[in-house]
Design a protein around this motif. Sequence first.
Motif, PDB file in Angstrom:
ATOM      1  N   PHE A   1     -28.657  -4.494  17.572  1.00 37.16           N
ATOM      2  CA  PHE A   1     -28.031  -3.609  18.555  1.00 37.16           C
ATOM      3  C   PHE A   1     -27.465  -2.348  17.902  1.00 37.16           C
ATOM      4  N   GLN A   2     -27.040  -2.466  16.638  1.00 38.31           N
ATOM      5  CA  GLN A   2     -26.557  -1.260  15.966  1.00 38.31           C
ATOM      6  C   GLN A   2     -27.702  -0.321  15.597  1.00 38.31           C
TER       7      GLN A   2
ATOM      8  N   SER B   1     -30.460   0.143  17.432  1.00 43.16           N
ATOM      9  CA  SER B   1     -31.119   0.741  18.606  1.00 43.16           C
ATOM     10  C   SER B   1     -30.099   0.951  19.709  1.00 43.16           C
ATOM     11  N   GLU B   2     -30.061   2.189  20.247  1.00 47.45           N
ATOM     12  CA  GLU B   2     -29.101   2.480  21.313  1.00 47.45           C
ATOM     13  C   GLU B   2     -29.501   1.820  22.623  1.00 47.45           C
ATOM     14  N   GLN B   3     -30.782   1.681  22.897  1.00 45.99           N
ATOM     15  CA  GLN B   3     -31.271   1.067  24.129  1.00 45.99           C
ATOM     16  C   GLN B   3     -32.153  -0.128  23.769  1.00 45.99           C
TER      17      GLN B   3
ATOM     18  N   TRP C   1     -26.046 -11.098  25.566  1.00 39.21           N
ATOM     19  CA  TRP C   1     -25.558  -9.775  25.187  1.00 39.21           C
ATOM     20  C   TRP C   1     -24.581  -9.318  26.235  1.00 39.21           C
TER      21      TRP C   1
ATOM     22  N   PRO D   1     -22.339  -6.009  27.001  1.00 39.70           N
ATOM     23  CA  PRO D   1     -21.957  -4.636  26.648  1.00 39.70           C
ATOM     24  C   PRO D   1     -20.556  -4.306  27.171  1.00 39.70           C
TER      25      PRO D   1
ATOM     26  N   LYS E   1     -19.599   0.390  16.694  1.00 41.12           N
ATOM     27  CA  LYS E   1     -20.500   1.483  16.310  1.00 41.12           C
ATOM     28  C   LYS E   1     -20.531   1.608  14.790  1.00 41.12           C
ATOM     29  N   LYS E   2     -21.683   1.987  14.314  1.00 40.59           N
ATOM     30  CA  LYS E   2     -21.830   2.164  12.873  1.00 40.59           C
ATOM     31  C   LYS E   2     -21.000   3.351  12.394  1.00 40.59           C
TER      32      LYS E   2
ATOM     33  N   SER F   1     -14.386   1.905  19.449  1.00 46.18           N
ATOM     34  CA  SER F   1     -15.726   1.935  18.836  1.00 46.18           C
ATOM     35  C   SER F   1     -16.533   0.687  19.167  1.00 46.18           C
TER      36      SER F   1
ATOM     37  N   ILE G   1     -19.053  -1.647  20.912  1.00 45.91           N
ATOM     38  CA  ILE G   1     -20.272  -1.526  21.720  1.00 45.91           C
ATOM     39  C   ILE G   1     -20.338  -2.674  22.708  1.00 45.91           C
TER      40      ILE G   1
END
Length: 902
Positions: free
Chosen positions: A248-249, A251-253, A278, A280, A386-387, A395, A397
């Motif tokens: 998931f980190q 790929s945004e989608q 998952w 979100p 988020k990375k 931050s 996700i």
Amino acid sequence: MGNLNKLAIVFFACITHFLLVQFGNQFLVPFGYASVIWPATGVALGLYLLKGWPVLVGVCISLLLSLPQDSLIASLPTEAAYILAVLSTAQLVVSRQLVLLFSQVPIRISVPFEIIKFLLLTGPVAMLLGGATIYLVLFYYLELPQQTLLYVGVTKWVGDFFSVVLLTPVFLFLYPNMFVKKARKASAAIITSLFCFSIICFVYFVSSNNFNRDQKQQFVNGTVSFVEQINSTQSTIKLYLKALEAYFQASEQVTKEEFSAFTSIIQNTEVRVRAIGWIPLITQQARTQFESSMQKLYAKPMHIKQQTSTGFQESPQQPYYLPIYYTYPLDENQTVIGLDVSTHPFAGKTIKQAIAAKNFAVTDIFALVQQQDKTDGVVVYYPIFKKATPPSLASLIGFVEVVLELELLLDPMYTAEREGIFTYQISFGDGNVFSHPSYEPEHFIAHNVAFTLFDKQGVIRFSSSDSFAVNLINWVDFIIVFVGCLLGVICVMFVFFIVSFNTSLEKKVKASTHELTEKNHELILANDAKNLFLANVSHEYRTPLNAIIGFTELASKETEDHIALDYLARISDASAILLSTVNDVLDFSKMQAGQLDLDSKVFKPEEVTASVIGMLSHLAAEKSIKIEFNHDEQYSKQVEGDELRFKQILINLLNNALKFTPKGSIRLDCHCRDQDDDRLLTIKVIDTGIGIKAEDQQRLFNAFAQAQSSTTRNYGGTGLGLSIVKQLCILMRGEISVVSQEGVGSEFTVALKLKIHNETEYSRLSAEQMDSTATEQCDHYKDMKVLVVEDNKINQIVVQKHLLNLGLGCDFANDGQQALEYLKVQQPDIILMDLQMPVMDGFTASKHIKNDENLKHISIVILSASVGKEEKQQAALLGIKDFIHKPYKQSDLERVLVKYAH
């Protein structure tokens, strides 16, 4: 027997039996109730045969109180405990009746057959009732394997008859009764019985403990792989979540199809999970768009929802939501799509913990939405941030989750092999417990393992299964008890026979012992008389010797006539020989009585050796014999020991060498080395004398022994010198040996072990300092006032002359009483006190002086011919430390005067 006495017996029997039951409970077999070590039955039967039916009442009450405490009996109905109590009491009655029916009482213990029959009837035969009773009761009320039932029954039987065979006779031997004739020396049989019982108990205890320890270890080993598999499963689940985090980190989608495909790849089919999902993070602003995407994705109207007590409801507005968006597999878990876990009663708390810890978090156990009929579900959440940004809610996700059903997860791990070993219970967090349906707490063997379940601490509790319990049956211990019991009976019977045989022997021994005692008493009296005689002889020799040696020394100082001086020197030598003989005889007497003790003072072996050589040099000069003295540097160092006895060893050895060496030389080789806190001295006296035959060397160190019978005639001596030297060497933790060849010479080797003394500053004073100090003190003692307490007029003259030579006068008192009268008028600086005097002896007078506040400061020195161990101890109690032995020389007087000079 009065009613009060009967009540006392009931009470005593009840308390005794109850306490013995508690003792026996320490050795119970794992199944409970029965024990091979069960002294209660043997003691109860012994009391019953002595005191009758009141004992039965006390035993029955004790059983009714103690049986419900047993775990096995506690699982039975109440009436079963009553049946066991009554029948266990009844077997005592059966035992008594069997003896009365089949044995002739009183039993003669001198007849082996009667003893064996009595023990068989009261033990194995009568005690079958107890073993059979417990077997039938357990068989009727409980569903236990036949092997277990048989083991408990046999254990009960063996424990009862074992205690009866070894403990019941003890009571019958102690008190008069109708069953056993009173035996002589019954205490021996009682001690033997109790000893055998104790030994068998100890051996059984050790054997049983070892067996149980091995079984426990086998059980623990059987749980290890299960624990490891649980930890391995936990690690696998963590890998799932970590892999999803990376996905998931990266790929945004991520589409539903991509999520399902990736999840199916990483999932290990050996780890059974309910679902992987998952979740979100959706803000309030993005809610409408998210709900539209859910409706489009799943092709039906959908909203973010929350779970309530009445079912699902659309979530109210709030700052953010954590709805389940993807789940795999979908078909079985579709109902949870859109569920906001942040408001879930169980998951919401865990979500917050995961965000705060930024790590894995597991929920408490609850009923899953997907399966409300079971309460064995837990969910593991892992936050994804988020990375390249600090982990925080801003931050965040979302979360990945793994949904678990504990039964579904653990059942594949709990294989048939493990089922045959243990059942289990898992607990973690606050009150979360999952138990296998067949789990029973503390079932025979238990074992706990602490572990960490994601973010919570937990414990896995193992309990042995019924199948494994069969392994706890240990028939080997019965063999130990059977053999031990048989040997115990044989030992008791053997003791009886020995006692009977010894009775007649004791009479003869008693008569002989009486005769020997009288003889020994006579010998003791004779030995005491001998010691007293030797002490008196020593005193009577020393007193005139003091006059002879004293006047000889005085005359030598007052004449210059060479002939007279030669005569006086010969008188002095002869006196020294006589004094040495007296000392040898007295020392030998002390050694025989074990009364020779060593003093301890600091000295240098090299200085003492040199002084002995100087002392005997005139004898060597007379025979033109050269004395060589070789030593190493260590030999000059200080040691702690008895300087006088060390000197005596050297004098005896060197004197012997001079005596038996007509010509040639004598060499002393002396060495020293340190060993721990000791110094090992090795002294070799090597001469070129007449030598000693090999056969004579064996008895050389025996008392009164010399190499040949003609030796005494030719060379003189008592034959005590080397015997005394040997004893002194032993006292100094050493030894003496000899190597000799007839006609060539002899080599005597002495090895001694003396304490190391660390030299002080005082001991390192230069010779000049020592001389200076001595000179100052000499000047001081010339002003001293001396009182001599001495009853012998000749000795008074000797001491007076010696003191005059030293520049001192003195006053005399003829006994202790006169000394006390003198001290009322005058106070001297020092008192020279004889011990044996008429009217009042020296110690009595010294005690009066030391107890007088006005006189106790006056120094007292013992001046006597009787100075032994007892005299020194008595003097020490009075604070008197110095002695001058008669005969003495002027230098001895000067030494104490220098010491006490003010």
